[in-house]
Design an enzyme around this catalytic site. Sequence first.
Site, mmCIF file in Angstrom:
data_model
loop_
_atom_site.group_PDB
_atom_site.id
_atom_site.type_symbol
_atom_site.label_atom_id
_atom_site.label_comp_id
_atom_site.label_asym_id
_atom_site.label_seq_id
_atom_site.Cartn_x
_atom_site.Cartn_y
_atom_site.Cartn_z
ATOM 1 N N TYR A 1 0.847 -1.190 0.000
ATOM 2 C CA TYR A 1 0.000 0.000 0.000
ATOM 3 C C TYR A 1 0.883 1.241 0.000
ATOM 4 O O TYR A 1 1.811 1.337 0.800
ATOM 5 C CB TYR A 1 -0.899 0.007 1.242
ATOM 6 C CG TYR A 1 -1.842 1.187 1.322
ATOM 7 C CD1 TYR A 1 -2.851 1.354 0.376
ATOM 8 C CD2 TYR A 1 -1.727 2.129 2.343
ATOM 9 C CE1 TYR A 1 -3.726 2.436 0.448
ATOM 10 C CE2 TYR A 1 -2.608 3.213 2.421
ATOM 11 C CZ TYR A 1 -3.601 3.356 1.476
ATOM 12 O OH TYR A 1 -4.466 4.420 1.546
ATOM 13 N N ASP B 1 9.134 2.924 0.215
ATOM 14 C CA ASP B 1 8.036 3.526 0.957
ATOM 15 C C ASP B 1 8.223 3.132 2.414
ATOM 16 O O ASP B 1 7.854 2.039 2.823
ATOM 17 C CB ASP B 1 6.698 3.030 0.405
ATOM 18 C CG ASP B 1 5.520 3.563 1.212
ATOM 19 O OD1 ASP B 1 5.764 4.229 2.245
ATOM 20 O OD2 ASP B 1 4.370 3.298 0.815
ATOM 21 N N LYS C 1 3.363 8.737 9.077
ATOM 22 C CA LYS C 1 3.148 8.113 10.385
ATOM 23 C C LYS C 1 4.100 8.655 11.471
ATOM 24 O O LYS C 1 3.912 9.780 11.903
ATOM 25 C CB LYS C 1 3.184 6.593 10.234
ATOM 26 C CG LYS C 1 2.074 6.158 9.251
ATOM 27 C CD LYS C 1 1.715 4.712 9.218
ATOM 28 C CE LYS C 1 0.407 4.553 8.456
ATOM 29 N NZ LYS C 1 0.488 3.808 7.222
#
Length: 426
Positions: free
Chosen positions: A144, A239, A267
């Site tokens: 993702y 990522d 995050k």
Amino acid sequence: MMYKRSSELFIAAEKVIPGGVNSPVRAFKGVGGTPIFVKEAKGAYLYDEDGNKLIDYINSWGPMILGHAFTPVVNAVIDKVKKGTSFGMPTQIETEIAALAVSMVPNIDKIRFVNSGTEACMSAVRLARGFTKKDKIIKFAGCYHGHSDSFLIQAGSGAMTFGSPNSPGVTSGTAKDTLLARYNDLENVSEIIKANAKEIACIIIEPVAGNMGCIPPKKGFLEGLRLLCDAHNILLVFDEVMTGFRLAKGGAQELLGIKADIVCFGKVIGGGLPVGAFAAREEIMNYLAPNGPVYQAGTLSGNPLAMAAGLAMLKALNEDKDVFQRLADKTEYLHKGISKVLENKKVVYTINRLGSMISVHFAKEEVVDLDSSAKGNNETFKAFFHSMLKSGIYIAPSAFETWFITDALTYEDLDKTIAACDNAFA
Ligand SMILES: *Cc1c(COP(=O)(O)O)cnc(C)c1O
């Protein structure tokens, strides 16, 4: 535990918010029931609107690595908020956090801040395309990278739980430039590159996958990608929205010793405020506007509150020499405890773990990619989720999520969690 107030709040929310939530993974579609409404949180615990106290294993899906309402972050935000919340002009704190991030992470000279992990990945790919002057990208099934169009091709947890791996609204023109590969399958990547010679701008990957459960890279896989990228003038984009400032100070690059060309963050880097970032060596970053031709912008990018929260978080992680080892130790303890319970109860399971990322799959075979992750028994997971919740343990309401371990968890909390597992299979 009672969830009367949460149910009422959910009914009210559904009237004015699609599905009652502002991000689909918060809904309980994968496990049944209604989402729990949080009133407040401190350390390792959530306190919901019905007065229940829960041990939290999602931690806002990663950011709260040092626990909820972490005092240095709270104080930094309170201090800043009184001085104005957004200017659309440069502030010194942006340079401070950029310098700290660049000092903590290997192989990056410059970093640009954005507002989410989605924006970071979307911008990183645009930069890779601009820099290499090529159009196609390779992504891996089950990884993702946020919800921008190019990535909504077999995109892991959220998309999987809801059975719509390829979202309507993504045009076929966009989809055709995203080439899909199997995680942990170097041969497959090699074939795709061969079939699209000279057309691939970048390979984007979660260096440790965390959105189809936790799936560490097999030995040699990332090394092999690095060699393929070097041989074919392709940029390797890590990522690290989930792994950055979680697996080590320098993220997966540091822990696994692999060099990426562009790195994406989110995050943890925002300390719980909306922040993303992408970074690379100078030569690549200079391709960005205003220095270079690749456009990327944001009214609220580098927002002072967000930067204050992020800076306090990164400082805390940078100054604590043992934090990543403590996190890994706690995660290992949990792994061993849960394994023992599941062995005793003769439950079919596989646990994957690396650093402070862990996931329990109710599957027999090794979980190494999307297909093997999808073989887990979802009915067992549903029952497990609800039983854990009854025991006061909140894990992600989907079988395809990593559990996020926070340093605020005590060994007593971990023991309670292991006991709750035992109870779940009584
Ligand atoms: C969460 C996540 C994203 C998206 O970040 P948002 O802030 O939700 O947009 C991207 N990549 C990975 C690996 C993630 O875990």
